[in-house]
Design a protein around this motif. Sequence first.
Motif, PDB file in Angstrom:
ATOM      1  N   ILE A   1      74.178 -57.421 -15.659  1.00 33.98           N
ATOM      2  CA  ILE A   1      73.983 -58.601 -16.502  1.00 33.98           C
ATOM      3  C   ILE A   1      73.565 -59.799 -15.655  1.00 33.98           C
ATOM      4  N   GLY A   2      74.085 -59.907 -14.443  1.00 32.09           N
ATOM      5  CA  GLY A   2      73.772 -61.038 -13.581  1.00 32.09           C
ATOM      6  C   GLY A   2      72.425 -60.942 -12.902  1.00 32.09           C
ATOM      7  N   TRP A   3      71.784 -59.769 -12.960  1.00 33.79           N
ATOM      8  CA  TRP A   3      70.498 -59.606 -12.279  1.00 33.79           C
ATOM      9  C   TRP A   3      69.428 -60.504 -12.892  1.00 33.79           C
ATOM     10  N   ILE A   4      69.395 -60.622 -14.192  1.00 31.34           N
ATOM     11  CA  ILE A   4      68.361 -61.440 -14.857  1.00 31.34           C
ATOM     12  C   ILE A   4      68.502 -62.914 -14.489  1.00 31.34           C
ATOM     13  N   PRO A   5      69.705 -63.524 -14.613  1.00 30.82           N
ATOM     14  CA  PRO A   5      69.813 -64.922 -14.172  1.00 30.82           C
ATOM     15  C   PRO A   5      69.539 -65.103 -12.681  1.00 30.82           C
ATOM     16  N   ALA A   6      69.925 -64.131 -11.864  1.00 31.07           N
ATOM     17  CA  ALA A   6      69.677 -64.225 -10.426  1.00 31.07           C
ATOM     18  C   ALA A   6      68.176 -64.207 -10.143  1.00 31.07           C
ATOM     19  N   ALA A   7      67.441 -63.358 -10.840  1.00 36.41           N
ATOM     20  CA  ALA A   7      65.990 -63.285 -10.648  1.00 36.41           C
ATOM     21  C   ALA A   7      65.324 -64.580 -11.100  1.00 36.41           C
ATOM     22  N   ILE A   8      65.764 -65.123 -12.216  1.00 37.35           N
ATOM     23  CA  ILE A   8      65.199 -66.389 -12.699  1.00 37.35           C
ATOM     24  C   ILE A   8      65.487 -67.509 -11.705  1.00 37.35           C
ATOM     25  N   TRP A   9      66.716 -67.539 -11.191  1.00 33.21           N
ATOM     26  CA  TRP A   9      67.115 -68.556 -10.221  1.00 33.21           C
ATOM     27  C   TRP A   9      66.268 -68.446  -8.956  1.00 33.21           C
ATOM     28  N   ALA A  10      66.037 -67.239  -8.482  1.00 34.08           N
ATOM     29  CA  ALA A  10      65.253 -67.037  -7.263  1.00 34.08           C
ATOM     30  C   ALA A  10      63.802 -67.465  -7.458  1.00 34.08           C
ATOM     31  N   VAL A  11      63.220 -67.138  -8.597  1.00 38.11           N
ATOM     32  CA  VAL A  11      61.836 -67.525  -8.876  1.00 38.11           C
ATOM     33  C   VAL A  11      61.734 -69.051  -8.988  1.00 38.11           C
TER      34      VAL A  11
END
Length: 67
Positions: free
Chosen positions: A32-42
Amino acid sequence: MLLAILLPGISMILNGHLLKGIVCGVLHLTLIGWIPAAIWAVASRSQDLAERRHRETLAVLAAQGRR
């Protein structure tokens, strides 16, 4: 940009954000945290690029002002 989506924690560490990269990596460990982490990194990568363009623009303007 692809690295920021696939491995957001590593992407942030490579961009010089060690603590953010660790937090992002922990977030990435959960599905579940992968999507927010990817958005944050981008978003972080985009902000870093914008800051670099801003510094380059200021350097050019300062050089023109010295003429």
